[in-house]
Design a protein around this motif. Structure first.
Motif, PDB file in Angstrom:
ATOM      1  N   LYS A 123     -31.063  -4.348  20.912  1.00 39.84           N
ATOM      2  CA  LYS A 123     -30.794  -5.785  21.084  1.00 39.84           C
ATOM      3  C   LYS A 123     -31.933  -6.621  20.518  1.00 39.84           C
ATOM      4  CE  LYS A 123     -29.716  -9.297  24.551  1.00 39.84           C
ATOM      5  NZ  LYS A 123     -29.515  -9.582  26.005  1.00 39.84           N
ATOM      6  N   THR A 124     -33.167  -6.244  20.840  1.00 39.19           N
ATOM      7  CA  THR A 124     -34.320  -6.989  20.327  1.00 39.19           C
ATOM      8  C   THR A 124     -34.405  -6.885  18.814  1.00 39.19           C
ATOM      9  OG1 THR A 124     -35.575  -6.676  22.377  1.00 39.19           O
ATOM     10  CG2 THR A 124     -36.838  -7.187  20.396  1.00 39.19           C
ATOM     11  N   ALA A 125     -34.143  -5.692  18.269  1.00 36.26           N
ATOM     12  CA  ALA A 125     -34.177  -5.519  16.819  1.00 36.26           C
ATOM     13  C   ALA A 125     -33.190  -6.460  16.145  1.00 36.26           C
ATOM     14  CB  ALA A 125     -33.867  -4.070  16.455  1.00 36.26           C
ATOM     15  N   ASP A 126     -31.987  -6.559  16.700  1.00 31.89           N
ATOM     16  CA  ASP A 126     -30.972  -7.444  16.126  1.00 31.89           C
ATOM     17  C   ASP A 126     -31.399  -8.908  16.213  1.00 31.89           C
ATOM     18  OD1 ASP A 126     -29.374  -5.311  15.490  1.00 31.89           O
ATOM     19  OD2 ASP A 126     -28.121  -5.455  17.284  1.00 31.89           O
ATOM     20  N   GLU A 127     -32.048  -9.288  17.316  1.00 26.41           N
ATOM     21  CA  GLU A 127     -32.518 -10.665  17.480  1.00 26.41           C
ATOM     22  C   GLU A 127     -33.605 -10.999  16.453  1.00 26.41           C
ATOM     23  OE1 GLU A 127     -33.829 -11.008  21.490  1.00 26.41           O
ATOM     24  OE2 GLU A 127     -31.808 -10.986  22.341  1.00 26.41           O
ATOM     25  N   VAL A 128     -34.515 -10.045  16.243  1.00 24.97           N
ATOM     26  CA  VAL A 128     -35.603 -10.261  15.288  1.00 24.97           C
ATOM     27  C   VAL A 128     -35.055 -10.413  13.875  1.00 24.97           C
ATOM     28  CG1 VAL A 128     -37.642  -9.235  14.225  1.00 24.97           C
ATOM     29  CG2 VAL A 128     -37.334  -9.096  16.696  1.00 24.97           C
ATOM     30  N   ILE A 129     -34.109  -9.541  13.518  1.00 28.06           N
ATOM     31  CA  ILE A 129     -33.498  -9.619  12.190  1.00 28.06           C
ATOM     32  C   ILE A 129     -32.862 -10.992  11.982  1.00 28.06           C
ATOM     33  CG2 ILE A 129     -31.640  -8.736  10.721  1.00 28.06           C
ATOM     34  CD1 ILE A 129     -32.117  -5.983  12.064  1.00 28.06           C
ATOM     35  N   LYS A 130     -32.145 -11.460  12.982  1.00 28.07           N
ATOM     36  CA  LYS A 130     -31.460 -12.750  12.881  1.00 28.07           C
ATOM     37  C   LYS A 130     -32.464 -13.883  12.691  1.00 28.07           C
ATOM     38  CE  LYS A 130     -28.137 -15.723  15.268  1.00 28.07           C
ATOM     39  NZ  LYS A 130     -27.296 -15.882  16.502  1.00 28.07           N
ATOM     40  N   ILE A 131     -33.532 -13.871  13.486  1.00 26.24           N
ATOM     41  CA  ILE A 131     -34.546 -14.926  13.400  1.00 26.24           C
ATOM     42  C   ILE A 131     -35.189 -14.956  12.021  1.00 26.24           C
ATOM     43  CG2 ILE A 131     -36.845 -15.624  14.209  1.00 26.24           C
ATOM     44  CD1 ILE A 131     -35.985 -14.659  17.003  1.00 26.24           C
ATOM     45  N   LEU A 132     -35.599 -13.781  11.521  1.00 26.36           N
ATOM     46  CA  LEU A 132     -36.277 -13.723  10.234  1.00 26.36           C
ATOM     47  C   LEU A 132     -35.346 -14.098   9.085  1.00 26.36           C
ATOM     48  CD1 LEU A 132     -38.481 -10.545  10.715  1.00 26.36           C
ATOM     49  CD2 LEU A 132     -39.235 -12.905  10.647  1.00 26.36           C
ATOM     50  N   GLU A 133     -34.086 -13.713   9.181  1.00 24.36           N
ATOM     51  CA  GLU A 133     -33.136 -14.090   8.140  1.00 24.36           C
ATOM     52  C   GLU A 133     -32.952 -15.605   8.108  1.00 24.36           C
ATOM     53  OE1 GLU A 133     -29.730 -11.748   9.108  1.00 24.36           O
ATOM     54  OE2 GLU A 133     -30.328 -10.076   7.798  1.00 24.36           O
ATOM     55  N   GLU A 134     -32.952 -16.242   9.308  1.00 28.27           N
ATOM     56  CA  GLU A 134     -32.838 -17.699   9.378  1.00 28.27           C
ATOM     57  C   GLU A 134     -34.066 -18.361   8.766  1.00 28.27           C
ATOM     58  OE1 GLU A 134     -32.278 -18.566  13.472  1.00 28.27           O
ATOM     59  OE2 GLU A 134     -30.164 -17.973  13.507  1.00 28.27           O
ATOM     60  N   VAL A 135     -35.229 -17.776   9.000  1.00 26.89           N
ATOM     61  CA  VAL A 135     -36.465 -18.317   8.441  1.00 26.89           C
ATOM     62  C   VAL A 135     -36.394 -18.339   6.922  1.00 26.89           C
ATOM     63  CG1 VAL A 135     -38.928 -17.888   8.115  1.00 26.89           C
ATOM     64  CG2 VAL A 135     -37.931 -17.654  10.378  1.00 26.89           C
ATOM     65  N   VAL A 136     -35.966 -17.219   6.330  1.00 28.75           N
ATOM     66  CA  VAL A 136     -35.891 -17.129   4.876  1.00 28.75           C
ATOM     67  C   VAL A 136     -34.873 -18.120   4.332  1.00 28.75           C
ATOM     68  CG1 VAL A 136     -35.312 -15.636   2.932  1.00 28.75           C
ATOM     69  CG2 VAL A 136     -36.640 -14.734   4.833  1.00 28.75           C
ATOM     70  N   ALA A 137     -33.721 -18.204   4.986  1.00 27.00           N
ATOM     71  CA  ALA A 137     -32.681 -19.127   4.536  1.00 27.00           C
ATOM     72  C   ALA A 137     -33.172 -20.563   4.561  1.00 27.00           C
ATOM     73  CB  ALA A 137     -31.439 -18.974   5.409  1.00 27.00           C
ATOM     74  N   ARG A 138     -33.886 -20.938   5.624  1.00 27.43           N
ATOM     75  CA  ARG A 138     -34.396 -22.298   5.732  1.00 27.43           C
ATOM     76  C   ARG A 138     -35.503 -22.555   4.718  1.00 27.43           C
ATOM     77  NH1 ARG A 138     -34.664 -22.434  12.338  1.00 27.43           N
ATOM     78  NH2 ARG A 138     -32.410 -22.596  12.679  1.00 27.43           N
ATOM     79  N   ALA A 139     -36.337 -21.533   4.495  1.00 23.32           N
ATOM     80  CA  ALA A 139     -37.441 -21.689   3.543  1.00 23.32           C
ATOM     81  C   ALA A 139     -36.909 -21.970   2.149  1.00 23.32           C
ATOM     82  CB  ALA A 139     -38.299 -20.435   3.534  1.00 23.32           C
ATOM     83  N   LYS A 140     -35.781 -21.401   1.811  1.00 18.85           N
ATOM     84  CA  LYS A 140     -35.221 -21.555   0.474  1.00 18.85           C
ATOM     85  C   LYS A 140     -34.699 -22.966   0.232  1.00 18.85           C
ATOM     86  CE  LYS A 140     -34.171 -16.681  -0.270  1.00 18.85           C
ATOM     87  NZ  LYS A 140     -33.126 -15.633  -0.383  1.00 18.85           N
ATOM     88  N   VAL A 141     -34.436 -23.744   1.311  1.00 23.72           N
ATOM     89  CA  VAL A 141     -34.011 -25.126   1.135  1.00 23.72           C
ATOM     90  C   VAL A 141     -35.133 -26.079   1.511  1.00 23.72           C
ATOM     91  CG1 VAL A 141     -31.581 -24.604   1.453  1.00 23.72           C
ATOM     92  CG2 VAL A 141     -32.967 -25.186   3.446  1.00 23.72           C
ATOM     93  N   GLY A 142     -36.350 -25.569   1.609  1.00 26.77           N
ATOM     94  CA  GLY A 142     -37.511 -26.419   1.754  1.00 26.77           C
ATOM     95  C   GLY A 142     -38.073 -26.578   3.147  1.00 26.77           C
ATOM     96  N   GLU A 143     -37.478 -26.004   4.169  1.00 26.84           N
ATOM     97  CA  GLU A 143     -38.008 -26.141   5.518  1.00 26.84           C
ATOM     98  C   GLU A 143     -39.165 -25.178   5.724  1.00 26.84           C
ATOM     99  OE1 GLU A 143     -35.266 -26.261   8.754  1.00 26.84           O
ATOM    100  OE2 GLU A 143     -33.649 -26.972   7.476  1.00 26.84           O
ATOM    101  N   LYS A 144     -40.292 -25.655   6.235  1.00 23.79           N
ATOM    102  CA  LYS A 144     -41.496 -24.832   6.409  1.00 23.79           C
ATOM    103  C   LYS A 144     -41.629 -24.401   7.869  1.00 23.79           C
ATOM    104  CE  LYS A 144     -42.562 -25.275   2.115  1.00 23.79           C
ATOM    105  NZ  LYS A 144     -42.454 -24.134   1.194  1.00 23.79           N
ATOM    106  N   GLU A 145     -40.745 -23.521   8.292  1.00 26.74           N
ATOM    107  CA  GLU A 145     -40.778 -23.052   9.672  1.00 26.74           C
ATOM    108  C   GLU A 145     -41.107 -21.571   9.780  1.00 26.74           C
ATOM    109  OE1 GLU A 145     -37.221 -23.985  11.704  1.00 26.74           O
ATOM    110  OE2 GLU A 145     -37.282 -26.113  11.229  1.00 26.74           O
ATOM    111  N   ARG A 146     -41.568 -20.980   8.703  1.00 30.27           N
ATOM    112  CA  ARG A 146     -41.772 -19.543   8.709  1.00 30.27           C
ATOM    113  C   ARG A 146     -42.827 -19.118   9.722  1.00 30.27           C
ATOM    114  NH1 ARG A 146     -41.329 -21.230   3.555  1.00 30.27           N
ATOM    115  NH2 ARG A 146     -43.570 -21.244   3.199  1.00 30.27           N
ATOM    116  N   LEU A 147     -43.978 -19.809   9.722  1.00 31.33           N
ATOM    117  CA  LEU A 147     -45.042 -19.405  10.634  1.00 31.33           C
ATOM    118  C   LEU A 147     -44.640 -19.626  12.091  1.00 31.33           C
ATOM    119  CD1 LEU A 147     -48.179 -20.691   8.695  1.00 31.33           C
ATOM    120  CD2 LEU A 147     -47.213 -18.393   8.768  1.00 31.33           C
ATOM    121  N   ARG A 148     -43.891 -20.705  12.339  1.00 32.89           N
ATOM    122  CA  ARG A 148     -43.423 -20.948  13.704  1.00 32.89           C
ATOM    123  C   ARG A 148     -42.501 -19.817  14.168  1.00 32.89           C
ATOM    124  NH1 ARG A 148     -40.311 -26.404  14.381  1.00 32.89           N
ATOM    125  NH2 ARG A 148     -42.323 -27.123  13.531  1.00 32.89           N
TER     126      ARG A 148
END
Length: 374
Positions: A332-357
């Motif tokens: 369950k935790t592994a799936d949650e982490v994957i989801k969070i990191l994938e969202e970070v990358v997706a947002r970074a590609k449209v200019g949002e700087k939330e990766r470190l957060r």
């Protein structure tokens, strides 16, 4: 509690449902790394034994297994060839080691690098940890990780008698005759280390001996072997410990003569050329070291170059381990982490700087997991 990891040889495979998540975690982390710091930095980080092991741990592989190297490199290779992330993993385990030559051509086109330079790096690093460093471990994993401006080599050897593995890491910043490895990780033992600074004189004398031709080398070998039987060099000094272990057996043979002929034809003049010269295999290098030591008084290094006796308790365990160490894999935790990191990358590609957060959220999630007593 153990004080360091010995990388015991483990067989078997990762269960499919865990491997899928390991790949998902690895892909998400790699994408964040490349987006934040670029592929060159990722390639460089993989030459750091602690970062490599931490990456292995965070995707859920065991801390104390030879398979950690195989799985991490295998997962990264699949990701790098499927995605356009600016780096590629060449080679691998067993017969896959031989694929570096042909994979270098593809890497040259995709990454704008010189395929001949990749082959040279591959051959030199393989020679470094098989012929020039003789530590009782036979290399069975050879991977070259490359980007446009950086490379890292990760190799692993096995000692079947001890049932242990040893990991070797090199990168583009390390000169082959200064400090060739960024790390050698495993149990400390005995070695004939011709990669050491302390062996430079031995190598220089060996180059001179090679230039005298195969017949002269065999004549010197005969004299050195005779002295070895008396366990003394020609100066009468007693030979002890690993010196005798690594010099036996070095006897003339048709194979040795052919290797010396190939080496003489190549005529290496510099230490760097010895790393790619044909014929400079383990037996030839032992013979040259024996002659240099017993006849010319240039003793090589017999110090094991292990730099990192891996301490698994230095690492955090985000999702558990395949074999239940330090606790069962938390799907369950592994799936949650994957989801969070994938969202970070997706947002970074449209200019949002939330990766470190988001990475801080990942850290908090790990802390909470520990707090729950997992």
């Amino acid at each position: 509690m153990v004080s360091w990891s010995e990388l015991p040889l483990h067989g078997g495979k990762v269960p499919p449902h865990l491997l899928v998540r390991m790949k998902g975690l690895a892909k998400a982390i790699v994408e964040v790394m490349v987006e934040e710091w670029g592929p060159d930095e990722l390639v460089y980080r993989l030459s750091d034994p602690f970062w490599f092991q931490a990456f292995n741990n965070v995707i859920g592989m065991d801390w104390d297994s030879s398979g950690s190297t195989t799985v991490v490199l295998g997962v990264l290779k699949e990701i790098s060839w499927k995605e356009d992330l600016g780096f590629l993993v060449l080679g691998g385990k067993g017969k896959k080691m031989l694929k570096v030559k042909e994979e270098a051509e593809v890497a040259a086109k995709r990454l704008n690098v010189d395929p001949e330079e990749l082959r040279r790096v591959s051959k030199a690093s393989a020679r470094l940890d098989s012929a020039l460093l003789q530590d009782g471990y036979e290399v069975y994993i050879h991977s070259l990780i490359v980007s446009e401006r950086a490379w890292t080599v990760v190799q692993q050897g096995m000692n079947e008698e001890l049932a242990l593995a040893r990991r070797y890491q090199l990168n583009h910043l390390n000169a082959p005759w200064e400090v060739p490895h960024s790390a050698v990780a495993g149990r400390r033992g005995e070695a004939l280390d011709l990669t050491s600074k302390a062996s430079i004189k031995t190598i220089d004398i060996s180059l001179d001996i090679i230039d005298e031709g195969p017949k002269r080398v065999l004549s010197l070998l005969k004299s050195a072997t005779a002295a070895l039987k008396g366990q003394r060099n020609l100066r009468g000094e007693v030979l002890r410990g690993p010196q005798l272990k690594f010099y036996y057996p070095v006897r003339p043979s048709p194979q040795l003569e052919r290797a010396l002929a190939d080496l003489y034809e190549f005529r290496p003049k510099r230490r760097e050329e010895l790393l790619v010269a044909p014929g400079a295999g383990p037996k030839v290098m032992r013979a040259l070291a024996l002659i240099s030591h017993l006849i010319y008084g240039a003793a090589p290094s017999f110090e094991d170059p292990v730099t990192v006796p891996l301490d698994p308790f230095l690492y955090s365990y985000a999702v558990g381990g395949k074999d239940g160490v330090p606790y069962p894999y938390d799907v369950k935790t592994a799936d949650e982490v994957i989801k969070i990191l994938e969202e970070v990358v997706a947002r970074a590609k449209v200019g949002e700087k939330e990766r470190l957060r988001a990475l801080r959220r990942l850290s908090e999630m790990v802390e909470n997991l520990h707090a729950r007593g997992a």
